[in-house]
Enzyme design. Structure first.
Site, PDB file in Angstrom:
ATOM      1  N   GLU A 132       0.859  -1.186   0.000  1.00  0.00           N
ATOM      2  CA  GLU A 132       0.000   0.000   0.000  1.00  0.00           C
ATOM      3  C   GLU A 132       0.895   1.237   0.000  1.00  0.00           C
ATOM      4  O   GLU A 132       2.103   1.114   0.210  1.00  0.00           O
ATOM      5  CB  GLU A 132      -0.898  -0.018   1.254  1.00  0.00           C
ATOM      6  N   GLY A 136       5.050  -1.478   2.851  1.00  0.00           N
ATOM      7  CA  GLY A 136       5.632  -2.466   1.947  1.00  0.00           C
ATOM      8  C   GLY A 136       6.194  -3.626   2.759  1.00  0.00           C
ATOM      9  O   GLY A 136       5.598  -4.702   2.835  1.00  0.00           O
ATOM     10  N   GLY A 360      32.858   0.696 -20.506  1.00  0.00           N
ATOM     11  CA  GLY A 360      33.359   2.073 -20.548  1.00  0.00           C
ATOM     12  C   GLY A 360      32.221   3.032 -20.880  1.00  0.00           C
ATOM     13  O   GLY A 360      31.083   2.840 -20.435  1.00  0.00           O
ATOM     14  N   GLY A 361      32.522   4.050 -21.676  1.00  0.00           N
ATOM     15  CA  GLY A 361      31.520   5.071 -22.014  1.00  0.00           C
ATOM     16  C   GLY A 361      30.323   4.497 -22.737  1.00  0.00           C
ATOM     17  O   GLY A 361      29.195   4.971 -22.566  1.00  0.00           O
ATOM     18  N   GLU A 384       9.443  -8.320  -3.532  1.00  0.00           N
ATOM     19  CA  GLU A 384       9.274  -9.532  -2.723  1.00  0.00           C
ATOM     20  C   GLU A 384      10.198  -9.588  -1.518  1.00  0.00           C
ATOM     21  O   GLU A 384      10.719 -10.644  -1.148  1.00  0.00           O
ATOM     22  CB  GLU A 384       9.382 -10.766  -3.592  1.00  0.00           C
TER      23      GLU A 384
HETATM   24  C1  LIG Z   1       8.461  -2.234  -9.700  1.00  0.00           C
HETATM   25  C2  LIG Z   1       7.845  -2.785  -8.432  1.00  0.00           C
HETATM   26  C3  LIG Z   1       6.907  -3.792  -8.517  1.00  0.00           C
HETATM   27  C4  LIG Z   1       6.277  -4.266  -7.363  1.00  0.00           C
HETATM   28  N1  LIG Z   1       5.282  -5.217  -7.478  1.00  0.00           N
HETATM   29  C5  LIG Z   1       4.544  -5.533  -6.378  1.00  0.00           C
HETATM   30  C6  LIG Z   1       3.400  -6.400  -6.492  1.00  0.00           C
HETATM   31  O1  LIG Z   1       3.093  -6.918  -7.576  1.00  0.00           O
HETATM   32  N2  LIG Z   1       2.659  -6.617  -5.388  1.00  0.00           N
HETATM   33  C7  LIG Z   1       2.948  -6.064  -4.176  1.00  0.00           C
HETATM   34  O2  LIG Z   1       2.226  -6.298  -3.204  1.00  0.00           O
HETATM   35  N3  LIG Z   1       4.048  -5.261  -4.027  1.00  0.00           N
HETATM   36  C8  LIG Z   1       4.833  -4.975  -5.097  1.00  0.00           C
HETATM   37  N4  LIG Z   1       5.924  -4.144  -4.970  1.00  0.00           N
HETATM   38  C9  LIG Z   1       6.192  -3.533  -3.671  1.00  0.00           C
HETATM   39  C10 LIG Z   1       7.415  -4.106  -3.003  1.00  0.00           C
HETATM   40  O3  LIG Z   1       7.147  -5.400  -2.535  1.00  0.00           O
HETATM   41  C11 LIG Z   1       7.839  -3.138  -1.881  1.00  0.00           C
HETATM   42  O4  LIG Z   1       8.306  -1.958  -2.501  1.00  0.00           O
HETATM   43  C12 LIG Z   1       8.897  -3.735  -0.990  1.00  0.00           C
HETATM   44  O5  LIG Z   1       8.367  -4.772  -0.217  1.00  0.00           O
HETATM   45  C13 LIG Z   1       9.497  -2.679  -0.051  1.00  0.00           C
HETATM   46  O6  LIG Z   1       8.505  -1.963   0.605  1.00  0.00           O
HETATM   47  P1  LIG Z   1       8.536  -0.356   0.611  1.00  0.00           P
HETATM   48  O7  LIG Z   1       8.789   0.098  -0.776  1.00  0.00           O
HETATM   49  O8  LIG Z   1       7.304   0.120   1.276  1.00  0.00           O
HETATM   50  O9  LIG Z   1       9.782   0.018   1.486  1.00  0.00           O
HETATM   51  P2  LIG Z   1       9.788   0.175   3.083  1.00  0.00           P
HETATM   52  O10 LIG Z   1       9.162  -1.000   3.717  1.00  0.00           O
HETATM   53  O11 LIG Z   1       9.256   1.511   3.429  1.00  0.00           O
HETATM   54  O12 LIG Z   1      11.358   0.133   3.367  1.00  0.00           O
HETATM   55  C14 LIG Z   1      12.197   1.265   3.116  1.00  0.00           C
HETATM   56  C15 LIG Z   1      13.625   0.870   3.470  1.00  0.00           C
HETATM   57  O13 LIG Z   1      13.701   0.514   4.861  1.00  0.00           O
HETATM   58  C16 LIG Z   1      14.214  -0.802   5.002  1.00  0.00           C
HETATM   59  N5  LIG Z   1      13.555  -1.455   6.130  1.00  0.00           N
HETATM   60  C17 LIG Z   1      12.229  -1.578   6.348  1.00  0.00           C
HETATM   61  N6  LIG Z   1      12.004  -2.232   7.499  1.00  0.00           N
HETATM   62  C18 LIG Z   1      13.228  -2.516   8.028  1.00  0.00           C
HETATM   63  C19 LIG Z   1      13.679  -3.177   9.218  1.00  0.00           C
HETATM   64  N7  LIG Z   1      12.807  -3.702  10.098  1.00  0.00           N
HETATM   65  N8  LIG Z   1      14.999  -3.271   9.431  1.00  0.00           N
HETATM   66  C20 LIG Z   1      15.889  -2.756   8.540  1.00  0.00           C
HETATM   67  N9  LIG Z   1      15.537  -2.129   7.404  1.00  0.00           N
HETATM   68  C21 LIG Z   1      14.219  -2.009   7.151  1.00  0.00           C
HETATM   69  C22 LIG Z   1      13.927  -1.487   3.692  1.00  0.00           C
HETATM   70  O14 LIG Z   1      14.806  -2.583   3.455  1.00  0.00           O
HETATM   71  C23 LIG Z   1      14.151  -0.342   2.709  1.00  0.00           C
HETATM   72  O15 LIG Z   1      15.520  -0.202   2.490  1.00  0.00           O
HETATM   73  C24 LIG Z   1       6.616  -3.714  -6.100  1.00  0.00           C
HETATM   74  C25 LIG Z   1       7.613  -2.733  -6.025  1.00  0.00           C
HETATM   75  C26 LIG Z   1       8.227  -2.262  -7.170  1.00  0.00           C
HETATM   76  C27 LIG Z   1       9.260  -1.174  -7.053  1.00  0.00           C
END
Ligand SMILES: Cc1cc2nc3c(=O)[nH]c(=O)nc-3n(C[C@H](O)[C@H](O)[C@H](O)COP(=O)(O)OP(=O)(O)OC[C@H]3O[C@@H](n4cnc5c(N)ncnc54)[C@H](O)[C@@H]3O)c2cc1C
Length: 404
Positions: A132, A136, A360-361, A384
Site C-alpha cells: 500500500e 511495503g 566504458g563510455g 518480494e
Molecule cells: C516495480 C515494483 C513492482 C512491485 N510489485 C509488487 C506487487 O506486484 N505486489 C505487491 O504487493 N508489491 C509490489 N511491490 C512492492 C514491493 O514489494 C515493496 O516496494 C517492498 O516490499 C518494499 O517496501 P517499501 O517500498 O514500502 O519500502 P519500506 O518498507 O518503506 O522500506 C524502506 C527501506 O527501509 C528498510 N527497512 C524496512 N524495514 C526494516 C527493518 N525492520 N529493518 C531494517 N531495514 C528495514 C527497507 O529494506 C528499505 O531499504 C513492487 C515494487 C516495485 C518497485
C-alpha cells in the site's frame, strides 16, 4: 577401488528440453525486441501471445487443469531464461505464478475449477497485491479493509500500491484487513480473489468499485505495468475468499507469506538470469574492445572481473536451484529461499554494474543492452522483500534452527 559415476548433469531431460526451447525464444523473440518496448514503455503483447502458445502461463498448473504440471525447480529454470532476455517478461508471469500457487495450495475445488483452466492458457492473468502507499515491508500494517455486508458479500475499501500487472490482469489476489482489532494483526487478514476486467481503468457491472489509476512511471522494469488499485465499495462474493469463508477468513497473511516463499525463488531466478546476461555481454565486449594494443579481456583487471562475475552467477544459480528443489521435496525452505533471493538479486546488481564498467563510455549509451540492464537490475533488490528484510528472515530462521 574406483567408484562408478554417471555423467554430471544439473538438469533432467524435460528440464533440458524446455530450457533450450525458452532460451531460443529469448534469443529470437525477446532480446531483439526488448529495446523497442523498453523505450516506449509499452506492453509486449506479441511476445506475451507467443508465451501463451508455448504454455508458459501454465508451467506449474496441474495437467488436469490444462497446465504442464511441472515443479518449482523447472519453473525457476524457465524464469532464469526469460529474465536473461528481459526481466519485464518474467514480471508478466511472476504474479500469475504466485496466484496459481495460492489457488493450488489453498483454493476450494470450485475456485480451482473456475480459475485454473483459464489461467493455464493465459486467457486471464493474475496479479498479487499486498503493498500500500504507506506499507511495503511491514505487511501487518496494511490499512485496506473488507467488511461483511448484510447480503453476505464483502465490501472492499482501500488503496493498494505497486501492483505488477495491475491493469492487464483479470484477477487480483489481494490482502485485506477483515478484523481491525485482531492481536496480533496478522490474524485479522484475509486474501480475496477479486475479479476485474483486463485493461479497464474503471471497472463496471459486477466489478464496479475497482479503479486502476494511470501506471506508475519507473526507472526500469518497463513494459509490464505497475499500478495502484483503488477499491471503493467493491463487492466480493463470499465464495471468493481464498479457501472459502470458513477456512480462509483470518488466514490471508499466512497464505500470502507462504506464496512469497516460492515468489522469492522466482525473484532469485530472475537475478541469476540478468546476471548471466550481463556476464555474456561482458565476455563478448571485452574480447572486441582493444586498449593499449590488446583486447581488454587480456588485461588482468578485466579478467578478474569476469572471473568474479562467473563465479557469483554459478553460486547464485546453485543456491536458487537448491531452494527450489527443497520446496519440491516438501521440505521447509524458507531459510534457503531467503538466502537465494538475497544472493541472486545482489549478484544481479553486481554483475550488471561490472558489465557496465567493462563497457566504458558505451555502457552509458542507449545503443548498448547493458544500459537497460543497469536500470532493470535494482528492482530485484526491492521486490518480494528487500535485502534488509531477507537478512532479517535468514537471521531469524537461523536462530530458530540452531537454538541452544
Ligand atoms: C516495480 C515494483 C513492482 C512491485 N510489485 C509488487 C506487487 O506486484 N505486489 C505487491 O504487493 N508489491 C509490489 N511491490 C512492492 C514491493 O514489494 C515493496 O516496494 C517492498 O516490499 C518494499 O517496501 P517499501 O517500498 O514500502 O519500502 P519500506 O518498507 O518503506 O522500506 C524502506 C527501506 O527501509 C528498510 N527497512 C524496512 N524495514 C526494516 C527493518 N525492520 N529493518 C531494517 N531495514 C528495514 C527497507 O529494506 C528499505 O531499504 C513492487 C515494487 C516495485 C518497485
Amino acid at each position: 577401488m574406483a567408484v562408478e559415476t554417471s555423467a554430471y548433469s544439473e538438469q533432467n531431460e524435460i528440464q533440458r528440453d524446455i530450457t533450450e526451447m525458452v532460451r531460443q525464444f529469448a534469443d529470437e523473440q525477446i532480446i531483439p525486441n526488448a529495446e523497442k518496448y523498453d523505450h516506449e514503455d509499452s506492453f509486449p503483447e506479441p511476445i506475451v501471445e507467443q508465451m501463451k502458445e508455448l504454455g508458459l502461463f501454465g508451467v506449474t498448473i496441474p495437467e488436469e487443469y490444462g497446465g504442464m504440471g511441472l515443479d518449482l525447480t523447472t519453473y525457476a529454470m524457465i524464469v532464469e531464461e526469460l529474465s536473461r532476455g528481459w526481466i519485464s517478461i518474467s514480471g508478466v508471469v511472476n504474479t500469475h505464478f504466485i496466484g496459481s500457487y495460492l489457488l493450488m495450495k489453498f483454493g476450494t475445488d470450485e475456485q480451482k475449477d473456475y480459475f485454473l483452466p483459464k489461467m493455464a492458457t493465459g486467457e486471464i492473468r493474475a496479479a498479487f497485491s499486498l503493498s500500500e502507499p504507506e506499507v511495503g515491508s511491514d505487511v501487518q500494517g496494511i490499512k485496506a479493509t473488507a467488511k461483511k455486508g448484510e447480503d453476505g458479500s464483502w465490501e472492499l475499501n482501500g488503496q493498494k500500491m505497486w501492483v505488477t500487472n495491475g491493469l492487464g490482469s483479470g484477477v487480483v489476489f489481494v490482502l485485506m484487513k477483515t478484523d481491525t482489532k485482531a492481536d496480533p494483526p496478522y490474524r485479522g487478514m484475509t486474501c480475496f480473489i477479486t475479479e476485474k476486467e483486463p485493461w479497464a481503468e474503471q471497472n463496471s457491472g459486477d466489478f464496479k468499485g475497482l479503479t486502476v489509476p494511470p501506471k506508475i512511471k519507473k526507472m526500469g522494469y518497463k513494459g509490464v505495468e505497475s499500478t495502484e488499485l483503488v477499491y471503493d465499495g467493491y463487492r466480493c462474493p463470499p465464495e471468493r475468499v481464498l479457501g472459502g469463508e470458513e477456512a480462509g477468513v483470518g488466514q490471508g497473511f499466512v497464505q500470502m507469506m507462504d506464496a512469497l516463499e516460492v515468489g522469492r525463488v522466482n525473484v532469485a531466478a530472475r537475478g541469476v538470469g540478468i546476471a548471466q546476461r550481463a556476464l555474456e555481454l561482458a565476455l563478448r565486449y571485452s574480447q572486441e574492445r582493444k586498449t593499449f594494443g590488446k583486447p581488454i579481456a587480456q588485461h588482468q583487471a578485466i579478467q578478474f572481473k569476469l572471473a568474479d562475475m562467473a563465479t557469483k552467477v554459478e553460486a547464485a544459480r546453485l543456491l536458487t536451484r537448491k531452494a527450489a528443489r527443497m520446496k519440491d521435496a516438501g521440505e521447509r525452505s524458507d531459510l534457503e529461499a531467503g538466502m537465494a533471493k538475497l544472493l541472486a538479486s545482489e549478484t544481479g546488481k553486481e554483475c550488471v554494474e561490472e558489465c557496465f564498467r567493462i563497457h566504458g563510455g558505451y555502457g552509458y549509451s542507449k545503443e548498448y543492452e547493458i544500459e537497460r540492464l543497469y536500470r532493470d537490475a535494482p528492482l530485484l533488490l526491492i521486490g518480494e522483500g528487500t535485502s534488509e528484510i531477507q537478512r532479517m528472515v535468514i537471521g531469524k530462521k537461523l536462530l530458530q534452527r540452531h537454538k541452544i
